[in-house]
Write an enzyme that holds these catalytic residues in place. Structure first.
Site, mmCIF file in Angstrom:
data_model
loop_
_atom_site.group_PDB
_atom_site.id
_atom_site.type_symbol
_atom_site.label_atom_id
_atom_site.label_comp_id
_atom_site.label_asym_id
_atom_site.label_seq_id
_atom_site.Cartn_x
_atom_site.Cartn_y
_atom_site.Cartn_z
ATOM 1 N N CYS A 158 20.389 -45.499 -42.591
ATOM 2 C CA CYS A 158 21.144 -45.826 -43.805
ATOM 3 C C CYS A 158 20.502 -45.227 -45.058
ATOM 4 O O CYS A 158 21.184 -44.968 -46.036
ATOM 5 C CB CYS A 158 21.321 -47.334 -43.926
ATOM 6 S SG CYS A 158 19.795 -48.236 -43.865
ATOM 7 N N SER B 274 14.518 -58.811 -49.124
ATOM 8 C CA SER B 274 14.604 -58.577 -50.570
ATOM 9 C C SER B 274 15.290 -59.721 -51.322
ATOM 10 O O SER B 274 14.836 -60.110 -52.406
ATOM 11 C CB SER B 274 15.339 -57.264 -50.822
ATOM 12 O OG SER B 274 16.618 -57.283 -50.205
ATOM 13 N N LYS C 99 15.220 -61.557 -38.757
ATOM 14 C CA LYS C 99 15.455 -61.091 -40.117
ATOM 15 C C LYS C 99 16.862 -61.459 -40.551
ATOM 16 O O LYS C 99 17.792 -61.179 -39.796
ATOM 17 C CB LYS C 99 15.272 -59.570 -40.135
ATOM 18 C CG LYS C 99 15.604 -58.914 -41.452
ATOM 19 C CD LYS C 99 15.590 -57.424 -41.299
ATOM 20 C CE LYS C 99 16.042 -56.816 -42.619
ATOM 21 N NZ LYS C 99 16.327 -55.425 -42.526
ATOM 22 N N TYR D 289 7.406 -58.883 -49.479
ATOM 23 C CA TYR D 289 7.129 -58.125 -50.700
ATOM 24 C C TYR D 289 6.059 -58.819 -51.549
ATOM 25 O O TYR D 289 5.611 -58.262 -52.542
ATOM 26 C CB TYR D 289 8.425 -57.934 -51.504
ATOM 27 C CG TYR D 289 9.484 -57.195 -50.704
ATOM 28 C CD1 TYR D 289 9.455 -55.811 -50.610
ATOM 29 C CD2 TYR D 289 10.485 -57.880 -50.012
ATOM 30 C CE1 TYR D 289 10.395 -55.123 -49.855
ATOM 31 C CE2 TYR D 289 11.432 -57.202 -49.257
ATOM 32 C CZ TYR D 289 11.382 -55.828 -49.177
ATOM 33 O OH TYR D 289 12.301 -55.146 -48.420
ATOM 34 N N LYS E 205 18.700 -59.247 -36.057
ATOM 35 C CA LYS E 205 18.942 -58.847 -37.444
ATOM 36 C C LYS E 205 20.389 -59.184 -37.797
ATOM 37 O O LYS E 205 21.321 -58.692 -37.164
ATOM 38 C CB LYS E 205 18.682 -57.350 -37.603
ATOM 39 C CG LYS E 205 18.940 -56.858 -39.024
ATOM 40 C CD LYS E 205 18.523 -55.412 -39.185
ATOM 41 C CE LYS E 205 18.876 -54.881 -40.550
ATOM 42 N NZ LYS E 205 18.499 -53.477 -40.721
ATOM 43 N N ARG F 220 28.212 -54.105 -42.497
ATOM 44 C CA ARG F 220 27.573 -53.721 -41.230
ATOM 45 C C ARG F 220 27.900 -54.711 -40.105
ATOM 46 O O ARG F 220 27.149 -54.836 -39.141
ATOM 47 C CB ARG F 220 26.056 -53.672 -41.407
ATOM 48 C CG ARG F 220 25.557 -52.788 -42.538
ATOM 49 C CD ARG F 220 24.100 -52.438 -42.302
ATOM 50 N NE ARG F 220 23.390 -51.974 -43.485
ATOM 51 C CZ ARG F 220 23.594 -50.793 -44.077
ATOM 52 N NH1 ARG F 220 24.521 -49.967 -43.631
ATOM 53 N NH2 ARG F 220 22.881 -50.451 -45.130
HETATM 54 C C1 PBG Z 1 17.704 -50.620 -42.812
HETATM 55 C C2 PBG Z 1 17.072 -51.828 -43.371
HETATM 56 C C3 PBG Z 1 17.591 -52.781 -44.276
HETATM 57 C C4 PBG Z 1 16.556 -53.659 -44.554
HETATM 58 C C5 PBG Z 1 15.458 -53.249 -43.828
HETATM 59 N N1 PBG Z 1 15.802 -52.125 -43.082
HETATM 60 C C6 PBG Z 1 18.906 -52.837 -44.941
HETATM 61 C C7 PBG Z 1 20.109 -53.223 -44.193
HETATM 62 O O1 PBG Z 1 20.101 -53.407 -42.983
HETATM 63 O O2 PBG Z 1 21.138 -53.320 -44.850
HETATM 64 C C8 PBG Z 1 16.620 -54.821 -45.494
HETATM 65 C C9 PBG Z 1 15.302 -55.293 -45.984
HETATM 66 C C10 PBG Z 1 15.376 -56.207 -47.168
HETATM 67 O O3 PBG Z 1 16.460 -56.647 -47.603
HETATM 68 O O4 PBG Z 1 14.300 -56.523 -47.688
HETATM 69 N N2 PBG Z 1 18.724 -50.822 -41.916
#
Ligand code: PBG
Length: 325
Positions: free
Chosen positions: A125, A276, A250, A315, A198, A219
């Site tokens: 991505c 995040s 996650k 973080y 995830k 997604r």
């Molecule tokens: C890539 C990825 C993402 C995150 C980590 N690897 C974004 C997503 O899947 O949209 C998110 C990490 C975060 O929000 O701190 N696929």
């Protein structure tokens, strides 16, 4: 025989003061448990603050060495690397070029701090112009074509010096595809940290602006439905079967149940990602005076440990390295 009860039992005895509380504390968090995610941007001259993640910056690729050395000197022992690409295309081909951003940033990090564990996020991505995590075909991400590209990308990352490959695209069979590609290229010692459970989460919102990978749509056709717990266990156990060395849940806080249930079913090291949006919630609430940042960090990381995490991606790792926990 029944357990004695009050007044023979007084649970408050073990909470009387901090010395006693620390003797009976069941979990702890040290720098050995923390992984710090960082963003590296090519073609950038100065560190660029990430508005949605106060305290986080995009690191310019050409100033990486100093920054990586300083992160390591602060006490961070492992980093997860994300690239902010200026060379995006339909399939994310920059990510499997020998001199692409992924290979360069992994190599430079490893050179700057050879003792630090460098983990490469393995996805597309950040490198596709449409922002999806793989090859598009008829409006959706094509699983098996994406696997072939993931295999190439993983070998390039290993060649550049990555210690761990962390597939995060949620393609079926991604761990197996990466494991065989690594083995065939002589990288049988490079481990795989699978983003195994995830979820399709709104809590990635700040990351997408941080990494410059906003997308039209969502997604949901590959990341998991937040309402599903049993399916998360299946996802994770499949990854274990395919050869994952670590499993990950996650985001973190909204999915503690998944973490705890998975802990009962696997002997692998378990990782949780405080994403995040979780970081942003604490930062903005603290900035507004609604809660105490340090205590919120301590409590959330403590909750991950209690639920069964061995490692935590956060973080906050660098702040903790500098200021203690
Ligand atoms: C890539 C990825 C993402 C995150 C980590 N690897 C974004 C997503 O899947 O949209 C998110 C990490 C975060 O929000 O701190 N696929």
């Amino acid at each position: 025989m029944s357990e004695p009860v009050f007044p023979a039992v007084r649970l408050r005895r073990l909470r009387r003061n901090e010395a006693i509380r620390s003797l009976v504390r069941e979990n702890s968090v040290t720098m050995n448990d923390l992984i710090y995610p960082i963003f590296v941007e090519e073609g950038l001259d100065n560190p660029s603050p990430i508005g949605s993640m106060p305290g986080m910056f995009r690191i310019p690729e050409n100033k990486m060495e100093a920054e990586i050395k300083s992160i390591y000197k602060d006490g961070v022992k492992a980093i997860m690397m994300f690239g902010v690409s200026h060379h995006k295309d339909e399939v994310g081909s920059d990510s499997w070029k020998r001199n692409g951003l992924l290979a360069r940033m992994v190599g430079r990090a490893k050179d700057a701090a050879p003792e630090m564990v460098v983990i490469a996020d393995s996805c597309f991505c950040e490198y596709t112009d449409h922002g999806h995590c793989g090859v598009l075909s008829e409006g959706t991400v094509h699983n098996d074509h994406t696997l072939a590209n993931l295999a190439k990308q993983a070998v390039i990352a290993a060649e550049a010096g990555a210690d761990v490959i962390a597939p995060s695209s949620m393609m079926d069979g991604q761990v197996q595809a990466i494991r065989s590609a690594l083995d065939e290229s002589g990288y049988e010692d490079i481990s795989i940290m699978a983003y195994s459970s995830k979820f399709a989460s709104c809590f990635y919102g700040p990351f997408r602006s941080a990494a410059g990978c906003e997308l039209k749509g969502d997604r949901k056709a590959y990341q998991m439905d937040p309402f599903n717990g049993r399916e998360a266990l299946r996802e994770s156990l499949q990854d274990e079967e395919e050869g994952a060395d670590f499993l990950m849940v996650k985001p973190g806080l909204p999915y503690l149940d998944v973490l705890a249930r998975l802990r009962e079913r696997t002997l692998l090291p378990l990782v949780v990602y405080q994403v995040s949006g979780e970081y942003a919630m604490i930062k903005f609430a603290a900035a507004a005076g609604a809660l105490d940042e340090k205590r919120a960090v301590r409590e959330t990381l403590g909750a991950f440990k209690r639920a069964g995490a061995d490692l935590i991606l956060t973080y906050f790792a660098r702040d903790i390295a500098r200021e203690g926990f």
